[in-house]
Design a protein around this motif. Structure first.
Motif, PDB file in Angstrom:
ATOM      1  N   ILE A   1      -4.039  -0.813  16.596  1.00 60.87           N
ATOM      2  CA  ILE A   1      -3.392   0.496  16.468  1.00 60.87           C
ATOM      3  C   ILE A   1      -3.924   1.226  15.243  1.00 60.87           C
ATOM      4  N   GLY A   2      -4.065   0.486  14.132  1.00 60.51           N
ATOM      5  CA  GLY A   2      -4.610   1.099  12.921  1.00 60.51           C
ATOM      6  C   GLY A   2      -6.021   1.617  13.129  1.00 60.51           C
ATOM      7  N   VAL A   3      -6.841   0.844  13.830  1.00 64.09           N
ATOM      8  CA  VAL A   3      -8.212   1.277  14.117  1.00 64.09           C
ATOM      9  C   VAL A   3      -8.211   2.546  14.963  1.00 64.09           C
ATOM     10  N   LEU A   4      -7.379   2.601  15.974  1.00 64.12           N
ATOM     11  CA  LEU A   4      -7.318   3.795  16.830  1.00 64.12           C
ATOM     12  C   LEU A   4      -6.871   5.011  16.028  1.00 64.12           C
ATOM     13  N   ALA A   5      -5.889   4.824  15.146  1.00 64.98           N
ATOM     14  CA  ALA A   5      -5.437   5.933  14.303  1.00 64.98           C
ATOM     15  C   ALA A   5      -6.553   6.381  13.366  1.00 64.98           C
ATOM     16  N   ALA A   6      -7.293   5.419  12.802  1.00 64.34           N
ATOM     17  CA  ALA A   6      -8.374   5.758  11.880  1.00 64.34           C
ATOM     18  C   ALA A   6      -9.518   6.465  12.600  1.00 64.34           C
ATOM     19  N   LEU A   7      -9.776   6.089  13.857  1.00 64.51           N
ATOM     20  CA  LEU A   7     -10.805   6.786  14.631  1.00 64.51           C
ATOM     21  C   LEU A   7     -10.399   8.245  14.859  1.00 64.51           C
ATOM     22  N   GLN A   8      -9.118   8.476  15.113  1.00 61.09           N
ATOM     23  CA  GLN A   8      -8.642   9.849  15.298  1.00 61.09           C
ATOM     24  C   GLN A   8      -8.757  10.629  13.995  1.00 61.09           C
ATOM     25  N   HIS A   9      -8.407   9.984  12.880  1.00 57.91           N
ATOM     26  CA  HIS A   9      -8.532  10.632  11.579  1.00 57.91           C
ATOM     27  C   HIS A   9      -9.987  10.967  11.288  1.00 57.91           C
ATOM     28  N   ARG A  10     -10.891  10.053  11.618  1.00 58.39           N
ATOM     29  CA  ARG A  10     -12.314  10.304  11.385  1.00 58.39           C
ATOM     30  C   ARG A  10     -12.832  11.446  12.238  1.00 58.39           C
ATOM     31  N   ALA A  11     -12.289  11.568  13.443  1.00 53.34           N
ATOM     32  CA  ALA A  11     -12.706  12.668  14.309  1.00 53.34           C
ATOM     33  C   ALA A  11     -12.394  14.016  13.671  1.00 53.34           C
ATOM     34  N   ARG A  12     -11.319  14.063  12.855  1.00 56.87           N
ATOM     35  CA  ARG A  12     -10.946  15.308  12.190  1.00 56.87           C
ATOM     36  C   ARG A  12     -11.692  15.510  10.877  1.00 56.87           C
ATOM     37  N   THR A  13     -11.919  14.412  10.138  1.00 54.65           N
ATOM     38  CA  THR A  13     -12.438  14.537   8.776  1.00 54.65           C
ATOM     39  C   THR A  13     -13.879  14.079   8.604  1.00 54.65           C
ATOM     40  N   GLY A  14     -14.365  13.267   9.552  1.00 63.12           N
ATOM     41  CA  GLY A  14     -15.704  12.715   9.426  1.00 63.12           C
ATOM     42  C   GLY A  14     -15.768  11.481   8.547  1.00 63.12           C
ATOM     43  N   LEU A  15     -14.637  11.000   8.046  1.00 61.95           N
ATOM     44  CA  LEU A  15     -14.616   9.890   7.098  1.00 61.95           C
ATOM     45  C   LEU A  15     -13.852   8.676   7.642  1.00 61.95           C
ATOM     46  N   GLY A  16     -14.377   7.502   7.337  1.00 64.13           N
ATOM     47  CA  GLY A  16     -13.674   6.277   7.652  1.00 64.13           C
ATOM     48  C   GLY A  16     -12.639   5.968   6.588  1.00 64.13           C
ATOM     49  N   GLN A  17     -12.056   4.768   6.661  1.00 65.70           N
ATOM     50  CA  GLN A  17     -11.069   4.367   5.667  1.00 65.70           C
ATOM     51  C   GLN A  17     -10.871   2.863   5.725  1.00 65.70           C
ATOM     52  N   HIS A  18     -10.110   2.334   4.765  1.00 66.60           N
ATOM     53  CA  HIS A  18      -9.808   0.908   4.692  1.00 66.60           C
ATOM     54  C   HIS A  18      -8.427   0.658   5.270  1.00 66.60           C
ATOM     55  N   ILE A  19      -8.332  -0.249   6.227  1.00 67.69           N
ATOM     56  CA  ILE A  19      -7.056  -0.660   6.805  1.00 67.69           C
ATOM     57  C   ILE A  19      -6.694  -2.022   6.224  1.00 67.69           C
ATOM     58  N   ASP A  20      -5.551  -2.105   5.585  1.00 70.73           N
ATOM     59  CA  ASP A  20      -5.098  -3.314   4.890  1.00 70.73           C
ATOM     60  C   ASP A  20      -3.901  -3.880   5.647  1.00 70.73           C
ATOM     61  N   LEU A  21      -4.103  -4.996   6.352  1.00 69.58           N
ATOM     62  CA  LEU A  21      -3.034  -5.597   7.141  1.00 69.58           C
ATOM     63  C   LEU A  21      -2.728  -6.999   6.629  1.00 69.58           C
ATOM     64  N   GLY A  22      -1.443  -7.254   6.361  1.00 68.36           N
ATOM     65  CA  GLY A  22      -0.986  -8.583   5.976  1.00 68.36           C
ATOM     66  C   GLY A  22      -0.068  -9.153   7.036  1.00 68.36           C
ATOM     67  N   LEU A  23      -0.265 -10.419   7.390  1.00 66.62           N
ATOM     68  CA  LEU A  23       0.578 -11.041   8.407  1.00 66.62           C
ATOM     69  C   LEU A  23       2.053 -10.991   8.016  1.00 66.62           C
ATOM     70  N   LEU A  24       2.355 -11.201   6.726  1.00 65.85           N
ATOM     71  CA  LEU A  24       3.758 -11.182   6.304  1.00 65.85           C
ATOM     72  C   LEU A  24       4.361  -9.797   6.512  1.00 65.85           C
ATOM     73  N   ASP A  25       3.610  -8.739   6.179  1.00 62.79           N
ATOM     74  CA  ASP A  25       4.098  -7.378   6.402  1.00 62.79           C
ATOM     75  C   ASP A  25       4.448  -7.166   7.869  1.00 62.79           C
ATOM     76  N   VAL A  26       3.546  -7.627   8.739  1.00 63.23           N
ATOM     77  CA  VAL A  26       3.755  -7.430  10.174  1.00 63.23           C
ATOM     78  C   VAL A  26       4.979  -8.199  10.646  1.00 63.23           C
ATOM     79  N   GLN A  27       5.118  -9.448  10.203  1.00 61.74           N
ATOM     80  CA  GLN A  27       6.264 -10.238  10.631  1.00 61.74           C
ATOM     81  C   GLN A  27       7.579  -9.615  10.175  1.00 61.74           C
ATOM     82  N   VAL A  28       7.600  -9.097   8.951  1.00 60.07           N
ATOM     83  CA  VAL A  28       8.816  -8.442   8.457  1.00 60.07           C
ATOM     84  C   VAL A  28       9.119  -7.199   9.279  1.00 60.07           C
ATOM     85  N   ALA A  29       8.089  -6.396   9.562  1.00 59.00           N
ATOM     86  CA  ALA A  29       8.299  -5.183  10.358  1.00 59.00           C
ATOM     87  C   ALA A  29       8.850  -5.514  11.734  1.00 59.00           C
TER      88      ALA A  29
END
Length: 396
Positions: free
Chosen positions: A190-218
């Motif tokens: 999901i983060g990659v898809l969102a970043a691809l959409q953002h890049r389509a608007r801005t031309g720039l990539g970004q860093h996606i930082d995912l932690g398993l603990l964050d995901v489990q808590v969410a």
């Protein structure tokens, strides 16, 4: 055949085991060109995580672990030693052509090779760099190793999974599938898809930082809300539900079944089918609120009734009256379910060495750009020359 939704997107997958590879597989299912970078000689750790082993055409066990085949279809494999200067240079060249890079090395682990986000984004500002770790890139636990089992425990899931302590077999349990890994892989996609959409608007990539603990808590979802908003710390309840009754397993004449009765109308219809119409009018059981309050009285009565018919008899009778119920299937029984077969959830992939392989399919049903199964999980490094030709325009 229609092009996949992500056709033309190049993904460099440096991840191993499950969370990162699951993300890469999902992107590959959607049409991305996913190149899996593996350690020469051994490859992804899960290639050796057997038994069980994949069976060949003659039904004999191979030395291919079934685990690897669960998360690596629709990928091409190239073997690169990233500890060598030559390997690092090659990964950098591939990253310069990539749209997305997935990695799950320890925090800072790729910096020594010049393959960290800062280094590669300087080469390719459009690169979307997705890092998957146990605890994320920041915080006091960032340097710790994180595994699904550990995360299920630390993230609270095991505190609400399993039978109550005062019951036989009571105590915390992990889920039978590595759900923290799988959910992290989904969030990564999901983060990659969102970043691809953002890049389509801005031309720039970004860093996606995912932690398993964050995901489990969410993903504690309503259980987190119970604690944070209602001041109720959830406890283990076995297969029962905190807020709905009856919503659990029940014994039958030949096994067990699930009743998932979500409203009073369904309960009344169950009572009719069970020959206990009076229960629906009993003030203790007429409403869900009262059924929850009188759980300890109602559940034994239900168990005394459900054992009088087989699971199949209950399912047939209750489904005819729109009462949610079902069997507790073994995994092999799951893939024999008519609905599972009709939905294409068992798919056959042609492997060049092993022949036809049946695996679990994708649940995504896209009308205009459907999932395609282009590649069986690859042998180690088998696509090296092909990838170099396609991505870098050279052979060898």
């Amino acid at each position: 055949m229609n092009a996949g939704a992500l056709s033309g997107v190049k993904v460099l997958d440096l991840s191993r085991v499950l969370a990162g590879p699951w993300c890469g597989q999902l992107l590959g299912d959607l049409g991305a060109d996913v190149v899996k970078v593996e350690r020469p000689g051994s490859g992804d750790d899960t290639r050796g995580w057997g038994p069980p082993w994949v069976l060949d055409r003659s039904g004999e066990a191979t030395d291919d672990a079934a685990y690897f085949f669960s998360a690596n279809r629709n990928k091409r494999s190239i073997a690169i030693d990233i500890a060598s200067a030559e390997g690092q240079a090659l990964v950098r060249r591939l990253a310069a052509e990539a749209d997305v890079l997935i990695e799950n090395y320890k925090v800072g682990g790729l910096a020594q090779y010049g393959l960290d986000h800062a280094s590669l984004s300087a080469l390719n500002p459009r690169l979307i760099y997705c890092s998957v770790t146990g605890f994320g890139q920041t915080g006091p636990y960032a340097q710790r190793a994180g595994y699904d089992f550990l995360i299920q425990a630390m993230g609270g899931l095991m505190s609400v999974t399993g039978e109550r302590d005062d019951q036989p077999g009571g105590g915390p349990q992990k889920v039978g599938v590595a759900v923290a890994d799988i959910l992290t892989g989904l969030y990564a996609a999901i983060g990659v898809l969102a970043a691809l959409q953002h890049r389509a608007r801005t031309g720039l990539g970004q860093h996606i930082d995912l932690g398993l603990l964050d995901v489990q808590v969410a993903c504690l979802a309503n259980q987190a809300a119970n604690a944070l908003l209602a001041g109720v710390v959830p406890q283990r309840m076995g297969n029962a539900h905190l807020s709905i009754v009856p919503y659990q397993d029940f014994p039958t004449a030949d096994g067990d079944m699930i009743l998932a009765i979500g409203n009073d109308g369904q309960f009344a219809r169950f009572c009719d089918v069970a020959g206990r119409a009076e229960w629906a009018h009993d003030p203790r059981f007429a409403t869900n609120t009262e059924r929850v309050r009188h759980r300890q009285t109602l559940i034994p009565l239900l168990r005394q009734t459900t054992v009088l018919r087989t699971t199949a008899e209950w399912v047939q009778a209750l489904e005819a009256h729109a009462v949610p119920c079902g069997p507790i299937n073994r995994i092999d029984q799951v893939f024999a379910e008519p609905q599972v077969l009709a939905r294409g959830m068992a798919v056959t992939l042609q492997h060049p060495r092993l022949g036809p392989l049946q695996v679990a399919g994708s649940p995504l049903k896209l009308s205009a750009s459907p999932v395609q199964y282009r590649h069986a999980p690859p042998d180690l490094g088998v696509h090296g020359d092909e990838v170099l030709r396609d991505w870098l325009g050279r052979n060898g």
